[in-house]
Motif scaffolding. Structure first.
Motif, mmCIF file in Angstrom:
data_model
loop_
_atom_site.group_PDB
_atom_site.id
_atom_site.type_symbol
_atom_site.label_atom_id
_atom_site.label_comp_id
_atom_site.label_asym_id
_atom_site.label_seq_id
_atom_site.Cartn_x
_atom_site.Cartn_y
_atom_site.Cartn_z
ATOM 1 N N SER A 167 -9.700 6.879 -9.786
ATOM 2 C CA SER A 167 -9.188 7.023 -8.422
ATOM 3 C C SER A 167 -9.803 8.209 -7.688
ATOM 4 C CB SER A 167 -7.652 7.165 -8.435
ATOM 5 O OG SER A 167 -7.243 8.438 -8.923
ATOM 6 N N ALA A 168 -10.319 9.178 -8.434
ATOM 7 C CA ALA A 168 -10.985 10.316 -7.799
ATOM 8 C C ALA A 168 -12.292 9.842 -7.176
ATOM 9 C CB ALA A 168 -11.258 11.409 -8.833
ATOM 10 N N GLY A 169 -12.475 10.126 -5.909
ATOM 11 C CA GLY A 169 -13.675 9.686 -5.225
ATOM 12 C C GLY A 169 -13.615 8.255 -4.743
ATOM 13 N N PRO A 176 -10.018 12.836 2.906
ATOM 14 C CA PRO A 176 -11.227 11.998 2.787
ATOM 15 C C PRO A 176 -10.927 10.612 2.216
ATOM 16 C CG PRO A 176 -11.714 14.234 2.090
ATOM 17 C CD PRO A 176 -10.226 14.164 2.285
ATOM 18 N N SER A 177 -10.025 10.542 1.241
ATOM 19 C CA SER A 177 -9.662 9.243 0.675
ATOM 20 C C SER A 177 -8.921 8.393 1.692
ATOM 21 C CB SER A 177 -8.800 9.430 -0.582
ATOM 22 O OG SER A 177 -9.535 10.040 -1.619
ATOM 23 N N ARG A 178 -7.976 9.006 2.397
ATOM 24 C CA ARG A 178 -7.203 8.247 3.389
ATOM 25 C C ARG A 178 -8.083 7.794 4.550
ATOM 26 N NH1 ARG A 178 -3.798 12.711 2.884
ATOM 27 N NH2 ARG A 178 -4.143 13.233 5.084
ATOM 28 N N HIS A 203 0.447 9.696 -9.255
ATOM 29 C CA HIS A 203 -0.601 10.699 -9.463
ATOM 30 C C HIS A 203 -1.974 10.319 -8.918
ATOM 31 C CE1 HIS A 203 2.066 13.003 -12.101
ATOM 32 N NE2 HIS A 203 2.356 11.876 -12.731
ATOM 33 N N SER A 204 -2.161 9.129 -8.377
ATOM 34 C CA SER A 204 -3.486 8.717 -7.917
ATOM 35 C C SER A 204 -4.053 9.685 -6.884
ATOM 36 C CB SER A 204 -3.413 7.311 -7.320
ATOM 37 O OG SER A 204 -4.644 6.958 -6.705
ATOM 38 N N SER A 205 -5.369 9.842 -6.917
ATOM 39 C CA SER A 205 -6.050 10.706 -5.953
ATOM 40 C C SER A 205 -6.356 9.997 -4.633
ATOM 41 C CB SER A 205 -7.363 11.225 -6.558
ATOM 42 O OG SER A 205 -7.130 11.984 -7.711
ATOM 43 N N PHE A 222 0.849 -1.182 0.000
ATOM 44 C CA PHE A 222 0.000 0.000 0.000
ATOM 45 C C PHE A 222 0.890 1.240 0.000
ATOM 46 C CE2 PHE A 222 -2.664 -3.089 2.373
ATOM 47 C CZ PHE A 222 -3.825 -3.041 1.611
ATOM 48 N N VAL A 223 0.672 2.135 -0.933
ATOM 49 C CA VAL A 223 1.328 3.443 -0.911
ATOM 50 C C VAL A 223 0.248 4.462 -0.564
ATOM 51 C CG1 VAL A 223 2.564 5.194 -2.231
ATOM 52 C CG2 VAL A 223 3.082 2.769 -2.578
#
Length: 288
Positions: free
Chosen positions: A245-247, A143-145, A276-278, A136-137
């Motif tokens: 990946s957004a949202g 909010p995503s984390r 670049h992932s959100s 996992f990176v």
């Protein structure tokens, strides 16, 4: 024996975010949390005579990083089993050596000594590219984390190549009690200077992508998994998954592991997502 979730810590803000994220992830899977900090001071200074009775500053700093990270983890979840260790090695090697006996590895996206302008730390890149277990990176906004979206995305490659990533993503969605969004990218074939394929003709390629999605997402009895949302999207795979990946709370992708190959073992799609992932990225090794 329970395999631990192992997180690399170096005292940076990114690694502290990784600790917070790893605490929640370990709790979801009822796994112990193991904190690792790599310090190579002994290799260079351990043989030198000491002219003071005090402890070397490198040792004090390493112990402080582990102790403060462990305290942070226990404050976040007092019931979680937490251990910490300082290893006399470089960070990437220490984490890679720990991988075979780990449920997964966790790293931040940037290290304490990260070079300005780099989007991903060298340790995170090396570990994600070579580890024998999932990595996992932790990146993206808060909010995503924090898992606020209730949605995991998995990129589905050819069914034979992406099965490990799909299984891992399904387990993550089950542990979190959230939706799984399975995405397969497809593209119209190139025809040199000739006109692009018409929409009617391109539908066959979309249908093929949808069929591959269906095959990859059938359960052991051959039934479609009802709790998975499927989408075949036209476009380059790296761009399709980056948009997805957004949202999302997590995006899961597979990476081949070729025996005897020691270079970076992933392609453009994984490389782009790691930079670049959100949201946080899970790289799942898949035997080639």
């Amino acid at each position: 024996m329970e395999l631990p979730l192992v997180v690399g810590v170096d005292g940076s803000d990114s690694s502290l975010e990784a600790v917070d994220w790893a605490v929640d992830e370990a709790a979801r899977h009822h796994a112990p949390l193991r904190l690792l900090h790599a310090s190579r001071w002994e290799r260079y200074e351990g043989g030198r005579p000491s002219f003071t009775s005090g402890r070397p500053s490198e040792v004090v700093m390493a112990d402080h990083i582990i102790a403060s990270s462990a305290e942070r983890a226990r404050l976040r979840n007092p019931e979680l089993k937490v251990s910490g260790e300082v290893l006399p090695d470089d960070a990437a090697s220490a984490l890679l050596d720990a991988a075979p006996a780990s449920f997964a590895l966790v790293t931040g996206s940037r290290g304490r000594s990260g070079t300005l302008g780099l989007l991903l730390g060298s340790v995170s890149l090396a570990v994600a590219a070579r580890a024998a277990c999932p990595v996992f990176v932790v990146r993206g906004d808060e909010p995503s984390r924090q898992g606020s979206h209730g949605r995991i995305v998995v990129g589905v490659a050819d069914s034979a190549d992406g099965s490990a990533a799909v299984r891992f993503a399904l387990r993550e969605a089950e542990a979190r009690g959230c939706a799984l969004h399975a995405v397969r990218a497809w593209r119209r074939p190139a025809h040199g200077g000739r006109p692009p394929v018409a929409d009617d003709d391109a539908s066959a390629y979309e249908e093929q992508a949808a069929a591959l999605l269906g095959d990859a997402l059938r359960d052991e009895a051959g039934r479609p998994r009802a709790d998975v949302h499927r989408e075949a999207v036209e476009g380059p795979a790296h761009r399709v998954l980056l948009d997805a990946s957004a949202g999302a709370d997590l995006i899961v992708v597979g990476a081949p592991r070729r025996h005897g190959h020691f270079g970076l073992q992933f392609g453009r799609v994984v490389h782009v997502l790691l930079h670049h992932s959100s949201c946080p990225v899970a790289v799942v090794p898949q035997p080639a």
